[in-house]
Design an enzyme around this catalytic site. Structure first.
Site, PDB file in Angstrom:
ATOM      1  N   ASP A   1       1.638 -14.198 -10.122  1.00 16.02           N
ATOM      2  CA  ASP A   1       1.444 -14.871  -8.830  1.00 16.02           C
ATOM      3  C   ASP A   1       2.232 -16.178  -8.666  1.00 16.02           C
ATOM      4  OD1 ASP A   1      -0.397 -12.850  -8.310  1.00 16.02           O
ATOM      5  OD2 ASP A   1      -2.021 -14.001  -9.220  1.00 16.02           O
TER       6      ASP A   1
ATOM      7  N   GLY B   1      -4.777   2.366  -4.038  1.00 18.29           N
ATOM      8  CA  GLY B   1      -3.498   2.722  -3.413  1.00 18.29           C
ATOM      9  C   GLY B   1      -3.521   2.755  -1.899  1.00 18.29           C
ATOM     10  N   SER B   2      -4.497   2.057  -1.276  1.00 22.00           N
ATOM     11  CA  SER B   2      -4.520   2.105   0.192  1.00 22.00           C
ATOM     12  C   SER B   2      -3.300   1.398   0.792  1.00 22.00           C
ATOM     13  CB  SER B   2      -5.828   1.541   0.754  1.00 22.00           C
ATOM     14  OG  SER B   2      -5.923   0.161   0.522  1.00 22.00           O
ATOM     15  N   ASN B   3      -2.823   0.350   0.135  1.00 24.06           N
ATOM     16  CA  ASN B   3      -1.590  -0.289   0.630  1.00 24.06           C
ATOM     17  C   ASN B   3      -0.387   0.623   0.452  1.00 24.06           C
ATOM     18  OD1 ASN B   3      -1.722  -3.241   1.607  1.00 24.06           O
ATOM     19  ND2 ASN B   3      -3.206  -3.147  -0.068  1.00 24.06           N
TER      20      ASN B   3
ATOM     21  N   GLU C   1      -3.377  -7.124   5.184  1.00 25.29           N
ATOM     22  CA  GLU C   1      -2.403  -6.441   4.326  1.00 25.29           C
ATOM     23  C   GLU C   1      -1.791  -5.247   5.056  1.00 25.29           C
ATOM     24  OE1 GLU C   1      -4.021  -7.399  -0.141  1.00 25.29           O
ATOM     25  OE2 GLU C   1      -4.743  -5.565   0.783  1.00 25.29           O
TER      26      GLU C   1
ATOM     27  N   ASN D   1       5.286  -8.544  -4.537  1.00 21.82           N
ATOM     28  CA  ASN D   1       3.862  -8.288  -4.782  1.00 21.82           C
ATOM     29  C   ASN D   1       3.071  -8.768  -3.580  1.00 21.82           C
ATOM     30  OD1 ASN D   1       1.424  -7.783  -6.315  1.00 21.82           O
ATOM     31  ND2 ASN D   1       1.269 -10.002  -6.629  1.00 21.82           N
TER      32      ASN D   1
ATOM     33  N   ILE E   1       5.020  -8.049 -15.097  1.00 23.60           N
ATOM     34  CA  ILE E   1       6.285  -7.309 -15.161  1.00 23.60           C
ATOM     35  C   ILE E   1       7.208  -7.999 -16.173  1.00 23.60           C
ATOM     36  CG2 ILE E   1       8.244  -6.444 -13.814  1.00 23.60           C
ATOM     37  CD1 ILE E   1       5.555  -5.262 -12.939  1.00 23.60           C
TER      38      ILE E   1
ATOM     39  N   HIS F   1      -0.686 -10.405  -2.809  1.00 25.95           N
ATOM     40  CA  HIS F   1      -1.869 -10.985  -3.447  1.00 25.95           C
ATOM     41  C   HIS F   1      -2.910 -11.244  -2.356  1.00 25.95           C
ATOM     42  CE1 HIS F   1      -4.096 -12.951  -6.607  1.00 25.95           C
ATOM     43  NE2 HIS F   1      -4.434 -13.850  -5.706  1.00 25.95           N
TER      44      HIS F   1
HETATM   45  C1  GAR Z   1      -5.062  -5.329  -2.588  1.00 26.40           C
HETATM   46  O1  GAR Z   1      -6.009  -6.089  -1.879  1.00 26.40           O
HETATM   47  C2  GAR Z   1      -4.029  -6.233  -3.223  1.00 26.40           C
HETATM   48  O2  GAR Z   1      -3.760  -7.371  -2.488  1.00 26.40           O
HETATM   49  C3  GAR Z   1      -4.716  -6.585  -4.518  1.00 26.40           C
HETATM   50  O3  GAR Z   1      -5.348  -5.415  -4.943  1.00 26.40           O
HETATM   51  C4  GAR Z   1      -5.739  -4.666  -3.787  1.00 26.40           C
HETATM   52  C5  GAR Z   1      -5.293  -3.247  -3.993  1.00 26.40           C
HETATM   53  O4  GAR Z   1      -5.821  -2.412  -3.004  1.00 26.40           O
HETATM   54  N1  GAR Z   1      -3.780  -7.068  -5.480  1.00 26.40           N
HETATM   55  C6  GAR Z   1      -4.103  -7.988  -6.393  1.00 26.40           C
HETATM   56  O5  GAR Z   1      -5.220  -8.454  -6.494  1.00 26.40           O
HETATM   57  C7  GAR Z   1      -2.959  -8.403  -7.320  1.00 26.40           C
HETATM   58  N2  GAR Z   1      -3.324  -9.584  -8.032  1.00 26.40           N
HETATM   59  P1  GAR Z   1      -5.200  -0.959  -2.773  1.00 26.40           P
HETATM   60  O6  GAR Z   1      -5.061  -0.307  -4.157  1.00 26.40           O
HETATM   61  O7  GAR Z   1      -6.196  -0.242  -1.931  1.00 26.40           O
HETATM   62  O8  GAR Z   1      -3.880  -1.132  -2.115  1.00 26.40           O
END
Ligand code: GAR
Length: 188
Positions: free
Chosen positions: A146, A13-15, A175, A103, A89, A105
């Site tokens: 995707d 969940g850092s994003n 990101e 999303n 989804i 990616h």
């Molecule tokens: C992120 O790098 C995101 O781009 C990726 O998962 C990570 C989640 O990091 N998403 C995918 O790979 C989707 N196919 P986070 O939980 O720290 O935000």
């Protein structure tokens, strides 16, 4: 106008945290709820720190998705962000939010996308393929992994000595820089 945004996240969940902090002073973007399919996901701890409601829905069958749909309706959610969310989804959600689910990616789609391509697996594949660049893709969400229209991409270099962890750091930096800005741009 106030935009109510739900975040779906399966992992750290850092994003999600970065987005919520970015909009903390902007009262027109509100984040009433974070939903995870994983009760142990670190995103719940972040949500607590940020004083955002989070809940777990396993989302294993259609009835779970209907529960999610009802929650999104009840909370009057306008937009949905997938931030490290690993499930497809279904139409029951997509139809409620036409072109309103995005999303991120961690690669330059259409490269290194599709089922099973998430998180570090993507960076491992990028290194194994000897790529000289990678990056991020922000895109609209469809029924398939995707595949939706691309909204934005940003690139970073990959050197032959980079490990998947090195690549992950560069991609995360992109990101954190771009995801909130693009959200503000398309929905602001
Ligand atoms: C992120 O790098 C995101 O781009 C990726 O998962 C990570 C989640 O990091 N998403 C995918 O790979 C989707 N196919 P986070 O939980 O720290 O935000």
């Amino acid at each position: 106008m106030i935009r109510k945004i739900a975040i779906l996240a399966s992992g750290s969940g850092s994003n999600a945290e970065n987005i919520i902090r970015y909009f903390a002073k902007n009262k027109t973007f509100v984040f009433p709820i974070i939903i995870s399919n994983n009760k142990n996901a670190y995103v719940h701890k972040r949500a607590k720190e940020l004083c955002i409601n989070s809940l777990t829905l396993e989302l294993k069958d259609e009835s779970d998705w209907l529960v999610l749909r009802d929650i999104l309706i009840r909370q009057q959610i306008d937009y949905v962000i997938l931030a490290g969310f690993l499930l497809k989804i279904p139409l029951v959600i997509l139809n409620l939010f036409p072109n309103k689910i995005i999303n991120i990616h961690p690669a330059l789609l259409p490269k290194f996308g599709g089922k099973g391509m998430y998180g570090n697996r993507v960076h491992q594949a990028v290194c194994a393929a000897g790529e000289t660049e990678t990056g991020i893709t922000i895109h609209y969400v469809t029924e398939n992994y995707d595949e939706g229209d691309v909204i934005f991409q940003a690139k970073c270099a990959v050197s032959p000595t980079d490990t998947p962890e090195d690549v992950a750091k560069k991609v995360h930096a992109l990101e954190y820089e771009w995801f909130p800005k693009i959200i503000e741009k398309i929905w602001g």
